[in-house]
Design a protein around this motif. Structure first.
Motif, PDB file in Angstrom:
ATOM      1  N   THR A  90      -5.048 -33.976 -25.257  1.00 25.06           N
ATOM      2  CA  THR A  90      -4.162 -32.950 -24.700  1.00 25.06           C
ATOM      3  C   THR A  90      -3.419 -32.300 -25.867  1.00 25.06           C
ATOM      4  OG1 THR A  90      -2.303 -34.461 -24.513  1.00 25.06           O
ATOM      5  CG2 THR A  90      -3.790 -34.334 -22.617  1.00 25.06           C
ATOM      6  N   LYS A  91      -2.622 -31.305 -25.540  1.00 25.52           N
ATOM      7  CA  LYS A  91      -1.825 -30.651 -26.586  1.00 25.52           C
ATOM      8  C   LYS A  91      -0.997 -31.688 -27.351  1.00 25.52           C
ATOM      9  CE  LYS A  91       0.105 -27.504 -24.072  1.00 25.52           C
ATOM     10  NZ  LYS A  91       0.835 -26.434 -23.419  1.00 25.52           N
ATOM     11  N   ASP A  92      -0.477 -32.652 -26.607  1.00 28.74           N
ATOM     12  CA  ASP A  92       0.425 -33.631 -27.224  1.00 28.74           C
ATOM     13  C   ASP A  92      -0.308 -34.727 -27.978  1.00 28.74           C
ATOM     14  OD1 ASP A  92       2.510 -32.243 -26.150  1.00 28.74           O
ATOM     15  OD2 ASP A  92       2.529 -33.424 -24.297  1.00 28.74           O
ATOM     16  N   THR A 106      -8.249 -52.186  -9.847  1.00 28.76           N
ATOM     17  CA  THR A 106      -8.748 -51.360  -8.756  1.00 28.76           C
ATOM     18  C   THR A 106      -7.608 -50.761  -7.937  1.00 28.76           C
ATOM     19  OG1 THR A 106     -10.579 -52.901  -8.627  1.00 28.76           O
ATOM     20  CG2 THR A 106     -10.345 -51.355  -6.798  1.00 28.76           C
ATOM     21  N   GLY A 107      -7.757 -49.474  -7.629  1.00 24.76           N
ATOM     22  CA  GLY A 107      -6.785 -48.837  -6.750  1.00 24.76           C
ATOM     23  C   GLY A 107      -5.750 -48.027  -7.502  1.00 24.76           C
ATOM     24  N   LYS A 108      -5.529 -48.364  -8.768  1.00 27.74           N
ATOM     25  CA  LYS A 108      -4.611 -47.537  -9.555  1.00 27.74           C
ATOM     26  C   LYS A 108      -5.342 -46.262  -9.962  1.00 27.74           C
ATOM     27  CE  LYS A 108      -1.736 -51.188 -11.397  1.00 27.74           C
ATOM     28  NZ  LYS A 108      -1.259 -51.891 -12.572  1.00 27.74           N
ATOM     29  N   ASN A 109      -4.600 -45.268 -10.402  1.00 28.16           N
ATOM     30  CA  ASN A 109      -5.320 -44.060 -10.822  1.00 28.16           C
ATOM     31  C   ASN A 109      -5.852 -44.239 -12.250  1.00 28.16           C
ATOM     32  OD1 ASN A 109      -3.418 -43.156 -12.748  1.00 28.16           O
ATOM     33  ND2 ASN A 109      -2.176 -42.213 -11.131  1.00 28.16           N
ATOM     34  N   TRP A 110      -6.744 -43.340 -12.616  1.00 29.71           N
ATOM     35  CA  TRP A 110      -7.420 -43.475 -13.914  1.00 29.71           C
ATOM     36  C   TRP A 110      -6.426 -43.529 -15.069  1.00 29.71           C
ATOM     37  CZ3 TRP A 110     -12.363 -44.145 -15.775  1.00 29.71           C
ATOM     38  CH2 TRP A 110     -13.371 -44.192 -14.803  1.00 29.71           C
ATOM     39  N   GLY A 111      -5.415 -42.695 -14.987  1.00 31.85           N
ATOM     40  CA  GLY A 111      -4.419 -42.664 -16.054  1.00 31.85           C
ATOM     41  C   GLY A 111      -3.766 -44.021 -16.240  1.00 31.85           C
ATOM     42  N   GLU A 112      -3.404 -44.652 -15.112  1.00 35.38           N
ATOM     43  CA  GLU A 112      -2.759 -45.972 -15.200  1.00 35.38           C
ATOM     44  C   GLU A 112      -3.743 -47.018 -15.704  1.00 35.38           C
ATOM     45  OE1 GLU A 112       0.302 -45.427 -11.421  1.00 35.38           O
ATOM     46  OE2 GLU A 112      -1.772 -46.026 -11.074  1.00 35.38           O
ATOM     47  N   PHE A 170      -8.739 -28.440 -28.269  1.00 36.12           N
ATOM     48  CA  PHE A 170      -7.496 -28.671 -29.013  1.00 36.12           C
ATOM     49  C   PHE A 170      -6.332 -28.942 -28.073  1.00 36.12           C
ATOM     50  CE2 PHE A 170     -10.093 -25.637 -31.513  1.00 36.12           C
ATOM     51  CZ  PHE A 170     -10.381 -26.474 -32.571  1.00 36.12           C
ATOM     52  N   GLY A 171      -6.644 -29.135 -26.800  1.00 35.90           N
ATOM     53  CA  GLY A 171      -5.590 -29.251 -25.804  1.00 35.90           C
ATOM     54  C   GLY A 171      -5.102 -27.864 -25.445  1.00 35.90           C
ATOM     55  N   GLY A 172      -4.521 -27.747 -24.289  1.00 31.87           N
ATOM     56  CA  GLY A 172      -4.056 -26.426 -23.839  1.00 31.87           C
ATOM     57  C   GLY A 172      -3.762 -26.526 -22.363  1.00 31.87           C
ATOM     58  N   ASP A 173      -3.127 -25.501 -21.830  1.00 34.71           N
ATOM     59  CA  ASP A 173      -2.676 -25.595 -20.439  1.00 34.71           C
ATOM     60  C   ASP A 173      -3.823 -25.893 -19.480  1.00 34.71           C
ATOM     61  OD1 ASP A 173      -0.190 -25.154 -21.340  1.00 34.71           O
ATOM     62  OD2 ASP A 173      -0.172 -22.997 -20.890  1.00 34.71           O
ATOM     63  N   VAL A 174      -4.934 -25.153 -19.645  1.00 39.12           N
ATOM     64  CA  VAL A 174      -6.030 -25.305 -18.683  1.00 39.12           C
ATOM     65  C   VAL A 174      -6.690 -26.669 -18.835  1.00 39.12           C
ATOM     66  CG1 VAL A 174      -8.246 -24.403 -17.936  1.00 39.12           C
ATOM     67  CG2 VAL A 174      -6.420 -22.824 -18.612  1.00 39.12           C
ATOM     68  N   SER A 175      -7.061 -27.023 -20.063  1.00 36.74           N
ATOM     69  CA  SER A 175      -7.775 -28.291 -20.259  1.00 36.74           C
ATOM     70  C   SER A 175      -6.863 -29.481 -19.963  1.00 36.74           C
ATOM     71  CB  SER A 175      -8.354 -28.382 -21.665  1.00 36.74           C
ATOM     72  OG  SER A 175      -7.321 -28.357 -22.616  1.00 36.74           O
ATOM     73  N   ASP A 176      -5.578 -29.362 -20.295  1.00 39.78           N
ATOM     74  CA  ASP A 176      -4.648 -30.460 -20.000  1.00 39.78           C
ATOM     75  C   ASP A 176      -4.525 -30.660 -18.490  1.00 39.78           C
ATOM     76  OD1 ASP A 176      -4.308 -30.486 -22.678  1.00 39.78           O
ATOM     77  OD2 ASP A 176      -2.143 -30.239 -22.676  1.00 39.78           O
ATOM     78  N   ARG A 177      -4.501 -29.548 -17.757  1.00 42.29           N
ATOM     79  CA  ARG A 177      -4.367 -29.666 -16.302  1.00 42.29           C
ATOM     80  C   ARG A 177      -5.619 -30.312 -15.706  1.00 42.29           C
ATOM     81  NH1 ARG A 177      -3.961 -24.601 -14.863  1.00 42.29           N
ATOM     82  NH2 ARG A 177      -5.999 -24.514 -13.858  1.00 42.29           N
ATOM     83  N   LYS A 178      -6.777 -29.896 -16.205  1.00 41.25           N
ATOM     84  CA  LYS A 178      -8.030 -30.498 -15.710  1.00 41.25           C
ATOM     85  C   LYS A 178      -8.026 -32.000 -15.957  1.00 41.25           C
ATOM     86  CE  LYS A 178     -11.246 -26.629 -16.221  1.00 41.25           C
ATOM     87  NZ  LYS A 178     -12.316 -26.066 -17.062  1.00 41.25           N
ATOM     88  N   LEU A 179      -7.586 -32.391 -17.149  1.00 41.32           N
ATOM     89  CA  LEU A 179      -7.571 -33.812 -17.482  1.00 41.32           C
ATOM     90  C   LEU A 179      -6.556 -34.557 -16.612  1.00 41.32           C
ATOM     91  CD1 LEU A 179      -8.533 -36.135 -19.289  1.00 41.32           C
ATOM     92  CD2 LEU A 179      -6.760 -35.503 -20.927  1.00 41.32           C
ATOM     93  N   GLN A 180      -5.385 -33.958 -16.442  1.00 39.84           N
ATOM     94  CA  GLN A 180      -4.368 -34.622 -15.614  1.00 39.84           C
ATOM     95  C   GLN A 180      -4.859 -34.798 -14.184  1.00 39.84           C
ATOM     96  OE1 GLN A 180      -1.932 -36.247 -16.728  1.00 39.84           O
ATOM     97  NE2 GLN A 180      -2.257 -35.460 -18.803  1.00 39.84           N
ATOM     98  N   ASP A 181      -5.560 -33.770 -13.665  1.00 36.17           N
ATOM     99  CA  ASP A 181      -6.123 -33.877 -12.308  1.00 36.17           C
ATOM    100  C   ASP A 181      -7.074 -35.070 -12.235  1.00 36.17           C
ATOM    101  OD1 ASP A 181      -4.724 -31.697 -11.561  1.00 36.17           O
ATOM    102  OD2 ASP A 181      -6.423 -30.294 -11.557  1.00 36.17           O
TER     103      ASP A 181
END
Lengths: 535, 313
Positions: free
Chosen positions: A360-362, B293-299, B267-278
């Motif tokens: 990400t950006k960060d 199991t059951g937690k989200n991918w980020g966790e 390089f990261g950016g609003d669009v790609s960061d949002r896609k990744l966060q989703d």
């Protein structure tokens, strides 16, 4: 020649308990100079055969214990099907759902891909090693047994019976492909059998907890918790650095302090930790070159900082992502301006390509291959180099992850053309190279008789290429050098050379690229490459 | 009052069906989450394409502007469609059936598109399409014939070769499904009836044009028996296509441009960061011992449990 059984796709679920084939070296592609003509693949002991699944080909990479009851078998079948559903859902496989769906849908079953597969060709065209054998079995299982079957293109195709035998064989079969993706280069529909292998391995690991212990328990788990897949702890690492400094002084007369944990460095250099254990001359050569070039660089001694490997790349997206986050975190902590990856092919691809969209950006930090960095140093004239010091036959092995999967082809060649007057290419090479046979983790998997299979079959094509590259003079007195700038490839080539006594019979050694550069440096008192030590 | 024949109605419906079905399929692919990179070289738009090189060969590539040759991307895609050269070295005898079969397919679709065009021009600007017509009409006339004959002849040859290959080659036979054989025979029937309609029906395709023109003017136009057979088979062919792997004609650019050649650095950016966060917000349901199991991918990926495959969670 032994008689080869004709194997069909739906045989994968038949003849329970009996291996579908028993690979025999006599059936395999012949090697030049009759190398390995008497070679044999060691069968599993009776005890191993009774305890572990080996009904694919009598080889065990995974050491899967045999289920004891029908209930256990049924539970494993249900678990596999659950995993298959997840593999095809966006929630559980956002990482590769689109490429997987396209690959599942559009194979024409023309078998053209088989002509590019070193494992299939080396084995003497054993049916089960066709790159699309496992893919087609998987397609038919999905079609017949999952809720996604209807959405797959094609109306029929589901004639595979799903039982535990099918799954156990499929699990082993996912470790008979090195994911070199050579077969995919020639597919005009973009179908990718290597991806199927990758996704199958994920299913087995992420749902069923089945993975080679060398990749998981001793690999990613150990790396995340201890610091290195080799088991090196931060404390051990620091003592190894001190040892390297002593060795550099002993070999070159240069007294050197290798920078460790230096903040604000331009470069955080990360090596495959196997180099420190098995080939310390490689990270030592990097240190000599970077210091001579006056670079502002550092190594890291923190967990996640001195290990470039990421075995998750080959079998598990979760473990892969955890390792990436760890590595990136260390670089930010040290405020390094960029990460440079040493001579390790899969580490290149893992952090530079596959992890790219996890930035990400960060969290973004530039990641760079060592090859253009080295090329720039050599071209800059900062090192005084005498190519005559490398005046022996040299050939280059292209690690698949660096060449076909990243497009880094020229920098290493530009260097070799400057420092190795007798450099010659293998055939084929560059982006069309053949895998060393140790790719996707094979080089470190030594379970039961897998190492025999790896040397005799998956490494066979590379052995042939190496011998052919030097065929103009096979006299063992004439020393020859295979430049293999990748830790896993070196591990595989080391095993091949030992098994077939390649140094003793033909005078061929293997090592990296930086060793050759340092060997050409004019201010070294003694040759850096010591033939007897390196073989 | 409109008085379209049953054949004209089926024909219209078949075109609408195939367009809608293909669109639904392709839309599904475009709605899938952003996958991780899976580059495969050589990548045509890279400046080092000739040797299979990439921007990774350049020191500090992220500080330099990228040089991308999109024309070469298109050129290489065109080669995949029109030469299938990869097969020549690997499976030459298969290629000898595959190429004419595919060219036959492209040509029959283009032939039908030309018939539509002819009909539109005839009904809107009154152009006459014949060997003796004005230059425009003459060109359309001959192009239609060339396309039709290329399609019918090459398609027939290709279908026969592929059918025979699948029957007599042990390995191809093992990997084939009953649908493969049905496809070859069905497509052969489409091409052969086309050829027969030309040979024993109307060699100028004038009646076809009238048939299509009738569709536009909503007037029933009859054609001969053999022409009816071909038009009907072609309509059924269009109804059937979405149930085959033929969507690959549309998804090949996706496989090449969105997967194996999709090497734009992030390089990261609003669009790609949002896609990744989703994506990281999706619930991870895998049951492996090392996964919560059951937690989200980020966790899940931020947490490093001290476990092994056979160990505790």
């Amino acid at each position: 020649m032994t008689a080869k059984r004709k194997i069909k796709l739906n045989d994968i679920s038949k003849n329970r308990g009996q291996p579908l084939i028993q690979p025999d070296v006599k059936d395999c592609m012949a090697l030049p100079f009759d190398v390995g003509a008497d070679d044999k693949i060691k069968p599993l002991t009776e005890n191993q055969q009774n305890s572990y699944e080996c009904s694919l080909d009598g080889i065990s990479a995974l050491s899967i214990p045999k289920p004891k009851t029908k209930e256990e078998e049924d539970k494993l079948v249900r678990s596999f099907l659950n995993g298959l559903e997840k593999l095809l859902s966006k929630e559980n496989n956002f990482t590769f759902l689109l490429p997987l769906t396209l690959t599942l849908n559009y194979c024409a079953k023309c078998l053209a891909c088989c002509e590019d597969c070193p494992v299939y060709l080396s084995s003497g065209r054993q049916e089960i090693y066709r790159p699309n054998y496992r893919s087609e079995v998987l397609r038919r299982i999905i079609k017949k047994y999952t809720s996604h079957g209807a959405s797959l293109s094609g109306i029929t195709d589901g004639d595979i019976e799903l039982n535990w035998e099918t799954i156990a064989r499929l699990a082993e079969l996912s470790y008979r492909c090195t994911i070199c993706r050579r077969c995919s280069q020639g597919c005009s529909r973009g179908v990718d059998n290597g991806l199927i292998t990758h996704e199958l391995r994920k299913l087995f690991s992420q749902e069923m907890g089945i993975a080679p212990k060398e990749l998981h328990d001793k690999g990613t788990v150990q790396q995340l918790n201890v610091g290195g897949s080799t088991g090196i702890t931060p404390k051990t690492f620091k003592s190894m650095v001190a040892f390297m400094e002593d060795e550099i002084e002993e070999k070159t007369g240069k007294k050197m302090k290798i920078p460790v944990d230096k903040e604000d460095a331009d470069i955080l250099l990360i090596h495959n930790s196997g180099e420190f254990l098995s080939w310390p001359e490689n990270p030592e050569a990097f240190a000599i070159i970077f210091e001579a070039a006056g670079l502002n660089w550092t190594l890291s001694s923190e967990i996640g900082g001195y290990e470039a490997t990421n075995y998750g790349l080959w079998y598990d997206d979760v473990q892969f992502s955890r390792i990436v986050l760890q590595q990136i975190g260390i670089a930010h902590k040290l405020k390094a301006k960029k990460i440079v990856v040493g001579e390790c092919g899969h580490a290149h691809k893992a952090i530079m390509v596959i992890a790219d969209r996890l930035m990400t950006k960060d969290t973004y930090i530039p990641r760079e291959s060592c090859f253009p960095v080295l090329e720039q140093i050599v071209a800059s004239g900062k090192l005084k180099l005498d190519p005559q010091k490398n005046n022996f036959p040299v050939t280059l092995h292209d690690p698949c992850n660096v060449s076909r999967l990243m497009g880094i082809i020229e920098p290493q060649r530009n260097i070799l053309h400057k420092i190795a007057p007798q450099f010659r290419e293998m055939t084929p090479h560059g982006v069309n190279n053949f895998c060393c046979g140790g790719g996707s983790g094979f080089a470190i998997i030594n379970s039961m008789n897998f190492a025999d299979w790896r040397s005799s079959i998956s490494g066979r094509m590379k052995m042939k290429q190496i011998l052919s590259a030097f065929q103009d003079d096979m006299n063992p007195e004439v020393h020859k050098y295979v430049c293999a700038p990748c830790s896993n490839c070196k591990g595989q080539i080391r095993d091949l050379f030992r098994k077939y006594e390649i140094f003793e019979k033909y005078g061929i050694i293997y090592s990296g690229l930086v060793e050759l550069i340092v060997n050409a440096m004019t201010d070294l008192r003694e040759p850096y490459i010591t033939w007897d030590e390196l073989h | 009052m409109p008085s379209l024949s049953w054949l004209q109605i089926i024909t219209i419906l078949s075109f609408i069906f195939v367009i809608v079905a293909y669109s639904v399929k392709v839309r599904k692919y475009f709605r899938m989450p952003q996958n991780l990179r899976w580059d495969l070289y050589p990548i045509p738009h890279e400046s080092g394409y000739k040797h299979g090189g990439s921007y990774f060969e350049e020191p500090e590539f992220w500080k330099k502007p990228r040089r991308i040759n999109r024309f070469r991307d298109m050129l290489e895609l065109a080669k995949q469609y029109f030469t299938m050269a990869a097969y020549i070295k690997r499976t030459p005898s298969y290629w000898m059936g595959l190429l004419p079969w595919h060219i036959g397919f492209y040509a029959i679709v283009t032939f039908d598109a030309f018939l539509w065009l002819d009909a539109i021009l005839m009904k809107t600007i009154g152009i006459q399409i014949a060997a003796s017509a004005s230059i425009g009409g003459e060109i359309l006339y001959y192009m239609t014939i060339v396309l039709a004959l290329s399609s019918f002849i090459l398609g027939t040859i290709g279908s026969i070769i592929l059918l025979l290959k699948r029957i007599f080659d042990d390995k191809l036979r093992d990997y084939a499904s009953p649908q493969n054989y049905f496809n070859y025979i069905f497509f052969l029937a489409v091409f052969v009836t086309g050829l027969a309609a030309w040979a024993i029906g109307d060699s100028t395709f004038g009646s076809y044009r009238e048939f299509w023109a009738g569709v536009f003017s909503l007037q029933s136009v009859g054609i001969s028996g053999i022409e009816t057979a071909h038009v009907l088979l072609f309509a059924l062919f269009l109804f059937y296509l979405p149930f085959t792997r033929s969507t690959h004609y549309i998804t090949i650019p996706l496989s090449f441009l969105k997967i194996r050649s999709s090497d734009a650095p992030n390089f990261g950016g609003d669009v790609s960061d949002r896609k990744l966060q989703d994506a990281l917000g999706l619930a991870n349901q895998w049951s492996g011992p090392h996964i919560q199991t059951g937690k989200n991918w980020g966790e899940v990926v931020s947490n490093i449990p001290d476990t092994s495959a056979g160990g505790k969670k």
